[in-house]
Design an enzyme around this catalytic site. Structure first.
Site, PDB file in Angstrom:
ATOM      1  N   HIS A   1      -0.848   4.562   7.190  1.00 18.78           N
ATOM      2  CA  HIS A   1      -0.298   5.168   5.980  1.00 18.78           C
ATOM      3  C   HIS A   1      -0.063   6.670   6.092  1.00 18.78           C
ATOM      4  O   HIS A   1      -0.937   7.388   6.576  1.00 18.78           O
ATOM      5  CB  HIS A   1      -1.256   4.927   4.802  1.00 18.78           C
ATOM      6  CG  HIS A   1      -1.609   3.490   4.622  1.00 18.78           C
ATOM      7  ND1 HIS A   1      -2.798   2.963   5.063  1.00 18.78           N
ATOM      8  CD2 HIS A   1      -0.915   2.473   4.073  1.00 18.78           C
ATOM      9  CE1 HIS A   1      -2.827   1.670   4.778  1.00 18.78           C
ATOM     10  NE2 HIS A   1      -1.699   1.344   4.184  1.00 18.78           N
TER      11      HIS A   1
ATOM     12  N   SER B   1       0.798  -1.232   0.000  1.00  9.26           N
ATOM     13  CA  SER B   1       0.000   0.000   0.000  1.00  9.26           C
ATOM     14  C   SER B   1       0.830   1.281   0.000  1.00  9.26           C
ATOM     15  O   SER B   1       0.292   2.336  -0.289  1.00  9.26           O
ATOM     16  CB  SER B   1      -0.916   0.012   1.225  1.00  9.26           C
ATOM     17  OG  SER B   1      -0.165  -0.130   2.409  1.00  9.26           O
TER      18      SER B   1
ATOM     19  N   ASP C   1      -3.963   7.647   7.916  1.00 11.73           N
ATOM     20  CA  ASP C   1      -4.711   6.742   8.792  1.00 11.73           C
ATOM     21  C   ASP C   1      -3.712   6.106   9.756  1.00 11.73           C
ATOM     22  O   ASP C   1      -2.590   6.588   9.889  1.00 11.73           O
ATOM     23  CB  ASP C   1      -5.504   5.714   7.971  1.00 11.73           C
ATOM     24  CG  ASP C   1      -4.614   4.844   7.095  1.00 11.73           C
ATOM     25  OD1 ASP C   1      -3.397   4.771   7.360  1.00 11.73           O
ATOM     26  OD2 ASP C   1      -5.139   4.228   6.144  1.00 11.73           O
TER      27      ASP C   1
END
Ligand SMILES: *[C@@H]1O[C@H](CO)[C@@H](O)[C@H](O)[C@H]1NC(C)=O
Ligand SMILES: *[C@@H]1O[C@H](CO)[C@@H](O)[C@H](O)[C@H]1NC(C)=O
Ligand SMILES: *[C@@H]1O[C@H](CO)[C@@H](O)[C@H](O)[C@H]1NC(C)=O
Ligand SMILES: *[C@@H]1O[C@H](CO)[C@@H](O)[C@H](O)[C@H]1NC(C)=O
Length: 296
Positions: free
Chosen positions: A274, A45, A271
């Protein structure tokens, strides 16, 4: 394939908000004079720019993408991620996500992004394609002659392994707490990575593998930010309300179970896991001297 130069990012978080562990820079054969025209991206990610299907919750729900492009677009951030900044650094557009390779044909010329959020080198708790499968996709694309051998010679591969293998291990095997012992595991990982990369560079004639020190870049950013914009650089902007919710969670009636801070640009983390666009931008700034050294 063996003529592609590669940048490896090794960095990982152990658990929720904190910190990355990463290693020293290791530049063996330098990339002087190398001007990549394409990026091929593998990993998780931190570099995924939209491969996860919309049906899979995560990067495709609000409020992801709030800052750029203004709506959820498959990036695990409020905006751009590391891939986008590195593409900018080498002077090309962010490479197209593998998933859209048949749709946006004109963007194929910048390379392709095979990274899927949540994945690792080994299988993790998500069903998305692991590193091996991502490389299989790449080889399939090569077989289909989307890119020529000459293309590959002017290509750069970015590899991110940000820690999903370790979090999976911890989730499956318990000891789900962040502690110094586990942090030192990160150091150990990083040491082994350096050794592995040194070996790779010794074994390959044309390739140059370089590790970028994301850990240092994160730490530099935390240090700078701690005193200025953000009160707590480890505090994410988008957080769940209650223990079972996280950024983007909604209840059965669609009511939001998360809060978003007033200024995402003042947060390092978007978040719990990330970085925000601002966070990535700062990391990129911290990496830039090294990148310039490699590419000058
Ligand atoms: C990666 O995924 C493939 C396909 O599911 C699987 O066959 C393979 O064993 C996985 N590789 C690793 C190293 O876990
Ligand atoms: C859990 O620990 C066992 C024993 O060390 C190991 O074989 C297994 O791969 C671990 N599970 C994960 C998901 O890493
Ligand atoms: C830290 O992690 C190690 C290894 O997982 C574990 O043995 C140890 O008990 C943990 N320490 C604390 C204080 O939680
Ligand atoms: C590089 O490879 C050669 C030949 O395999 C070996 O003799 C040498 O020790 C290696 N050097 C390093 C630094 O690993």
């Amino acid at each position: 394939m063996d003529t592609i130069k590669a940048l490896l990012f090794s960095f990982f978080h152990l658990l929720f908000f904190l910190s990355g562990q990463q290693q020293q820079v290791l530049g063996h054969r330098q990339l002087y004079g190398f001007r990549p025209t394409k990026l091929f991206v593998f990993g998780d990610s931190y570099v995924d720019t939209g491969n996860i299907p919309k049906s899979v919750l995560g990067s495709w729900k609000e409020p992801y993408g709030l800052t750029f492009p203004g709506k959820p677009a498959g990036r695990f951030s409020d905006g751009r991620v590391l891939t986008d900044y590195l593409a900018r650094f080498v002077g090309i557009k962010s490479p197209i996500a593998y998933r859209w390779r048949k749709i946006a044909l004109k963007n194929l010329k910048y390379g392709m992004n095979f990274a899927f959020g949540g994945t690792g080198v080994f299988d993790t708790l998500v069903v998305n394609p692991n590193m091996t499968t991502q490389i299989d996709f790449f080889q399939q694309v090569i077989k289909e002659a989307v890119y020529s051998p000459a293309d590959l010679k002017s290509s750069l591969a970015l590899v991110s392994a940000a820690g999903n293998d370790y979090s999976t291990y911890v989730a499956v095997n318990g000891s789900a707490e962040c502690n110094e012992t586990e942090n030192s595991l990160s150091g150990f990982h990083n040491l082994l990575l350096q050794q592995a990369v040194a070996k790779l560079n010794n074994e390959t004639k044309d390739s140059a593998f370089v590790i970028l020190d994301l850990f240092g870049a994160f730490m530099t950013t935390f240090k700078n930010k701690g005193s200025s914009k953000t009160e707590n650089p480890l505090m994410p902007c988008c957080v769940g309300i209650g223990k079972d919710s996280s950024c983007g969670s909604v209840d059965d009636n669609g009511v939001k179970l998360y809060t978003v801070c007033a200024k995402p640009e003042a947060s390092f983390f978007w978040d719990g896991v990330h970085p925000s666009q601002e966070g990535w931008q700062s990391v990129y700034s911290a990496l830039k001297p090294k990148l310039q050294q490699i590419y000058c």
